[in-house]
Design a protein around this motif. Structure first.
Motif, PDB file in Angstrom:
ATOM      1  N   LEU A   1       0.792  -1.237   0.000  1.00 16.88           N
ATOM      2  CA  LEU A   1       0.000   0.000   0.000  1.00 16.88           C
ATOM      3  C   LEU A   1       0.824   1.289   0.000  1.00 16.88           C
ATOM      4  CD1 LEU A   1      -3.092  -0.913   2.222  1.00 16.88           C
ATOM      5  CD2 LEU A   1      -2.983  -0.636  -0.259  1.00 16.88           C
ATOM      6  N   PRO A   2       1.914   1.394   0.771  1.00 18.93           N
ATOM      7  CA  PRO A   2       2.652   2.666   0.749  1.00 18.93           C
ATOM      8  C   PRO A   2       3.038   3.065  -0.676  1.00 18.93           C
ATOM      9  CG  PRO A   2       3.433   1.307   2.547  1.00 18.93           C
ATOM     10  CD  PRO A   2       2.465   0.461   1.758  1.00 18.93           C
ATOM     11  N   LYS A   3       3.460   2.081  -1.473  1.00 17.14           N
ATOM     12  CA  LYS A   3       3.874   2.388  -2.836  1.00 17.14           C
ATOM     13  C   LYS A   3       2.668   2.742  -3.716  1.00 17.14           C
ATOM     14  CE  LYS A   3       6.259  -0.370  -5.643  1.00 17.14           C
ATOM     15  NZ  LYS A   3       6.871  -1.677  -5.820  1.00 17.14           N
ATOM     16  N   MET A   4       1.550   2.066  -3.455  1.00 22.29           N
ATOM     17  CA  MET A   4       0.382   2.248  -4.325  1.00 22.29           C
ATOM     18  C   MET A   4      -0.356   3.560  -4.066  1.00 22.29           C
ATOM     19  SD  MET A   4      -1.578  -1.370  -4.241  1.00 22.29           S
ATOM     20  CE  MET A   4      -0.926  -2.841  -5.007  1.00 22.29           C
ATOM     21  N   LEU A   5      -0.563   3.857  -2.774  1.00 25.01           N
ATOM     22  CA  LEU A   5      -1.548   4.896  -2.444  1.00 25.01           C
ATOM     23  C   LEU A   5      -1.072   6.313  -2.753  1.00 25.01           C
ATOM     24  CD1 LEU A   5      -3.045   3.519   0.874  1.00 25.01           C
ATOM     25  CD2 LEU A   5      -4.131   3.637  -1.371  1.00 25.01           C
ATOM     26  N   THR A   6       0.212   6.541  -2.575  1.00 26.19           N
ATOM     27  CA  THR A   6       0.683   7.922  -2.690  1.00 26.19           C
ATOM     28  C   THR A   6       0.411   8.523  -4.068  1.00 26.19           C
ATOM     29  OG1 THR A   6       2.783   6.785  -2.756  1.00 26.19           O
ATOM     30  CG2 THR A   6       2.417   8.199  -0.870  1.00 26.19           C
ATOM     31  N   SER A   7       0.490   7.699  -5.125  1.00 29.79           N
ATOM     32  CA  SER A   7       0.338   8.295  -6.461  1.00 29.79           C
ATOM     33  C   SER A   7      -1.122   8.344  -6.920  1.00 29.79           C
ATOM     34  CB  SER A   7       1.166   7.512  -7.475  1.00 29.79           C
ATOM     35  OG  SER A   7       0.640   6.226  -7.645  1.00 29.79           O
ATOM     36  N   VAL A   8      -2.002   7.561  -6.331  1.00 28.20           N
ATOM     37  CA  VAL A   8      -3.313   7.380  -6.976  1.00 28.20           C
ATOM     38  C   VAL A   8      -4.435   8.205  -6.355  1.00 28.20           C
ATOM     39  CG1 VAL A   8      -4.013   5.308  -5.692  1.00 28.20           C
ATOM     40  CG2 VAL A   8      -4.764   5.602  -8.033  1.00 28.20           C
ATOM     41  N   VAL A   9      -4.248   8.665  -5.129  1.00 30.20           N
ATOM     42  CA  VAL A   9      -5.356   9.399  -4.493  1.00 30.20           C
ATOM     43  C   VAL A   9      -5.165  10.900  -4.660  1.00 30.20           C
ATOM     44  CG1 VAL A   9      -4.302   9.191  -2.184  1.00 30.20           C
ATOM     45  CG2 VAL A   9      -6.712   9.679  -2.373  1.00 30.20           C
ATOM     46  N   LYS A  10      -6.244  11.575  -5.086  1.00 34.97           N
ATOM     47  CA  LYS A  10      -6.178  13.040  -5.249  1.00 34.97           C
ATOM     48  C   LYS A  10      -5.922  13.694  -3.896  1.00 34.97           C
ATOM     49  CE  LYS A  10      -9.275  13.879  -9.171  1.00 34.97           C
ATOM     50  NZ  LYS A  10     -10.619  14.319  -9.562  1.00 34.97           N
ATOM     51  N   ASP A  11      -5.395  14.919  -3.914  1.00 35.02           N
ATOM     52  CA  ASP A  11      -5.123  15.624  -2.657  1.00 35.02           C
ATOM     53  C   ASP A  11      -6.374  15.722  -1.789  1.00 35.02           C
ATOM     54  OD1 ASP A  11      -2.550  15.903  -3.387  1.00 35.02           O
ATOM     55  OD2 ASP A  11      -2.703  18.007  -4.018  1.00 35.02           O
ATOM     56  N   ASN A  12      -7.506  15.984  -2.436  1.00 36.15           N
ATOM     57  CA  ASN A  12      -8.746  16.082  -1.663  1.00 36.15           C
ATOM     58  C   ASN A  12      -9.595  14.809  -1.793  1.00 36.15           C
ATOM     59  OD1 ASN A  12      -9.445  16.346  -4.284  1.00 36.15           O
ATOM     60  ND2 ASN A  12     -10.789  18.123  -4.023  1.00 36.15           N
ATOM     61  N   GLY A  13      -8.937  13.712  -2.183  1.00 40.16           N
ATOM     62  CA  GLY A  13      -9.641  12.437  -2.346  1.00 40.16           C
ATOM     63  C   GLY A  13      -9.627  11.630  -1.063  1.00 40.16           C
ATOM     64  N   VAL A  14     -10.162  10.422  -1.145  1.00 39.93           N
ATOM     65  CA  VAL A  14     -10.263   9.583   0.052  1.00 39.93           C
ATOM     66  C   VAL A  14      -9.948   8.130  -0.301  1.00 39.93           C
ATOM     67  CG1 VAL A  14     -12.768   9.128  -0.169  1.00 39.93           C
ATOM     68  CG2 VAL A  14     -11.723   9.138   2.086  1.00 39.93           C
ATOM     69  N   VAL A  15      -9.330   7.440   0.648  1.00 42.26           N
ATOM     70  CA  VAL A  15      -9.067   6.004   0.477  1.00 42.26           C
ATOM     71  C   VAL A  15     -10.143   5.254   1.266  1.00 42.26           C
ATOM     72  CG1 VAL A  15      -7.422   4.138   0.889  1.00 42.26           C
ATOM     73  CG2 VAL A  15      -6.586   6.412   0.284  1.00 42.26           C
ATOM     74  N   LEU A  16     -10.823   4.356   0.580  1.00 45.69           N
ATOM     75  CA  LEU A  16     -11.911   3.599   1.215  1.00 45.69           C
ATOM     76  C   LEU A  16     -11.446   2.148   1.418  1.00 45.69           C
ATOM     77  CD1 LEU A  16     -14.834   3.019   2.101  1.00 45.69           C
ATOM     78  CD2 LEU A  16     -15.467   2.912  -0.315  1.00 45.69           C
ATOM     79  N   VAL A  17     -11.262   1.759   2.683  1.00 45.15           N
ATOM     80  CA  VAL A  17     -10.745   0.421   2.986  1.00 45.15           C
ATOM     81  C   VAL A  17     -11.926  -0.540   3.142  1.00 45.15           C
ATOM     82  CG1 VAL A  17      -9.315  -0.938   4.551  1.00 45.15           C
ATOM     83  CG2 VAL A  17      -8.824   1.495   4.238  1.00 45.15           C
ATOM     84  N   LEU A  18     -12.045  -1.493   2.206  1.00 40.90           N
ATOM     85  CA  LEU A  18     -13.180  -2.424   2.269  1.00 40.90           C
ATOM     86  C   LEU A  18     -12.749  -3.818   2.744  1.00 40.90           C
ATOM     87  CD1 LEU A  18     -15.379  -1.574  -0.867  1.00 40.90           C
ATOM     88  CD2 LEU A  18     -15.613  -0.791   1.488  1.00 40.90           C
ATOM     89  N   GLN A  19     -11.586  -3.903   3.368  1.00 38.03           N
ATOM     90  CA  GLN A  19     -11.078  -5.223   3.776  1.00 38.03           C
ATOM     91  C   GLN A  19     -11.668  -5.652   5.124  1.00 38.03           C
ATOM     92  OE1 GLN A  19      -7.078  -3.547   3.682  1.00 38.03           O
ATOM     93  NE2 GLN A  19      -6.498  -5.033   2.106  1.00 38.03           N
ATOM     94  N   ASN A  20     -11.587  -6.937   5.382  1.00 47.15           N
ATOM     95  CA  ASN A  20     -11.986  -7.473   6.688  1.00 47.15           C
ATOM     96  C   ASN A  20     -10.880  -7.243   7.703  1.00 47.15           C
ATOM     97  OD1 ASN A  20     -14.594  -8.656   6.671  1.00 47.15           O
ATOM     98  ND2 ASN A  20     -13.839 -10.419   5.499  1.00 47.15           N
TER      99      ASN A  20
END
Ligand SMILES: NC(=O)C1=CN([C@@H]2O[C@H](COP(=O)(O)OP(=O)(O)OC[C@H]3O[C@@H](n4cnc5c(N)ncnc54)[C@H](OP(=O)(O)O)[C@@H]3O)[C@@H](O)[C@H]2O)C=CC1
Ligand SMILES: CC(C)(CO)C(=O)C(=O)O
Length: 314
Positions: free
Chosen positions: A86-105
Motif C-alpha cells: 500500500l505505501p507504494k500504491m496509495l501515494t500516487s493514486v489518491v487526489k489531494d482532496n480524495g479519500v481512500v476507502l478500505v473495504l477489507q476485513n
C-alpha cells in the motif's frame, strides 16, 4: 450522474464485483490487476450474480498503479496479507482532496492507511458479501452485498455522518449496492469481527462450512463462546456491543446457505490467510487495554501455525 472517479486496488472477488457495478452504473472506474491483467485487458469482466449476471467487455485495466489517473475515491480491495504494497500504491493514486476507502476485513487497517495518506483522507467499509473469483476476470457473487460505511478519524474516534460518506454512499446506491452509514467505524469493525473471528477461524481449524459449525452442538458452543469473547475485547477498547448481538449473528448464520468462509478458501487454495488483520490486531488492541482473550488467542496461534506451514510449502 456523479463525476467522482474511482480506483479499485485489487480486482478480485470483492473489488471486481463492486467496481464492475459502479462502472455499469456509469461511473468512471479504474481497475488495478496483477495476474489477471492480460486476460482482463483483452476480455473485460464477467459477473455472475444472484442479482443478475452481466459483463463489461471493456474496462480501464492497469498493471502498474502509476498509470492510473489520480482518483477521488481509492478502494482498497487487496487481501490484507498484501497490504505491505500500500505505501507504494496509495501515494500516487489518491487526489489531494480524495479519500481512500478500505473495504477489507479486520481491524486496525485504517490507521495503517492513515500513516500513508494522512488521517483526514481515510474511510472504511464492512462488506456483507459472499463473492469468489472463479478465474481471471470471472467473479461469482452468491449472496448479500451490502456495505456499512464509516468515516475515519485518528484513533477511530467516532466521526459522525460526513458529507463525503453521503456522496460515496450515493454512488454505491446508484449502482444498486445497499449502503448503511455508521457514525462509529470502530464499533462496526468490532461487530463484523463477531462473525469473522469464530467462523473464519473455526472453519479452517475444524475443516467445516458455516452450516456444519452451526449443526454440531460442540462447535456451535465454541462459536458462541468466541462471539462473547469478541464482545469482551471490544468492551476493553471502550466499545460497547449489546449481548443480544451474539444471538443476532447466530440467527443470521442459521439462515445462511452453507458457506465456505474466505479464510477457508484461502487455506484450501494454499494462499496466505488474513490472520493478523482478523485475529492479531484485535488481540493486540485488547491486550494493550489489559484484557486477555484466551479462546481467540488459542485460535490465533493455531492459525499462525497452519499459515507458517503453508509458507514453508508443507
Ligand atoms: N470476497 C468476499 O466475499 C469478501 C471479502 N472481504 C474482504 O475483502 C478483501 C479482498 O478479498 P477478496 O476480494 O475476496 O480477495 P481476492 O483474492 O479475490 O482479490 C484480491 C485481488 O487483489 C489482487 N492483488 C493482490 N496484490 C496485488 C497487487 N500488488 N497489484 C494488483 N493487484 C493485486 C489479487 O490479484 P492476484 O490474482 O494476482 O492475486 C486479487 O485479484 C479481503 O480483506 C477480504 O477479507 C470482505 C467481505 C466479503
Ligand atoms: C458474513 C459474510 C460471510 C457475509 O455476510 C461475510 O461478510 C464475510 O465473509 O466476511
Amino acid at each position: 450522474m456523479s463525476t467522482r472517479t474511482y480506483a479499485i486496488l485489487g480486482t478480485g472477488a470483492l473489488g471486481g464485483f463492486y467496481g464492475a457495478k459502479l462502472q455499469k452504473a456509469g461511473l468512471d472506474v479504474h481497475f488495478l490487476l496483477r495476474s489477471d491483467y492480460e486476460h482482463v485487458r483483452k476480455h473485460g469482466l464477467v459477473i455472475e450474480s444472484v442479482d443478475g449476471n452481466f459483463s463489461l467487455p471493456q474496462i480501464n485495466a492497469y498493471q502498474d498503479v502509476k498509470d492510473i489517473p489520480q482518483c477521488d475515491v481509492v478502494v482498497v480491495a487487496l487481501k490484507t496479507t498484501q497490504n505491505q504494497s500500500l505505501p507504494k500504491m496509495l501515494t500516487s493514486v489518491v487526489k489531494d482532496n480524495g479519500v481512500v476507502l478500505v473495504l477489507q476485513n479486520g481491524l486496525g487497517l485504517e490507521p495503517e492507511v492513515a500513516q500513508i495518506v494522512g488521517s483526514t483522507r481515510v474511510m472504511g467499509g464492512l462488506c456483507f458479501l459472499c463473492s469468489n473469483k472463479l478465474q481471471a476476470g470471472h467473479i461469482r457473487h452468491v449472496a448479500y452485498g451490502h456495505i456499512i460505511l464509516g468515516d475515519y478519524t485518528s484513533n477511530y474516534y467516532p466521526a459522525g455522518i460526513t458529507p463525503r460518506m453521503q456522496q460515496v454512499a450515493n454512488d454505491f446506491k446508484s449502482a444498486g449496492i445497499g449502503i448503511e452509514l455508521t457514525e462509529d467505524l470502530f464499533k462496526a469493525r468490532w461487530q463484523k469481527l463477531v462473525w469473522n473471528i469464530p467462523y473464519n477461524g473455526l472453519s479452517v481449524i475444524l475443516n467445516a462450512t458455516t452450516a456444519e459449525l452451526m449443526a454440531n452442538v460442540y462447535s456451535r458452543k465454541l462459536v458462541e463462546q468466541l462471539m462473547h469473547e469478541v464482545l469482551a475485547g471490544a468492551k476493553s477498547c471502550n466499545c460497547s456491543i449489546v449481548d443480544s448481538f451474539v444471538e443476532t449473528m447466530l440467527n443470521y448464520t442459521d439462515k445462511m446457505k452453507p458457506y465456505r468462509t474466505s479464510m477457508k478458501i484461502d487455506y484450501d487454495e494454499r494462499r496466505p490467510m488474513e490472520v493478523e488483520a482478523i485475529f492479531g490486531n484485535p488481540l493486540r488492541m485488547a491486550q494493550a487495554a489489559g484484557t486477555h482473550l484466551p479462546q481467540i488467542s488459542c485460535l490465533y496461534h493455531q492459525l499462525k501455525f497452519l499459515d507458517a506451514k503453508l509458507n514453508e510449502g508443507v
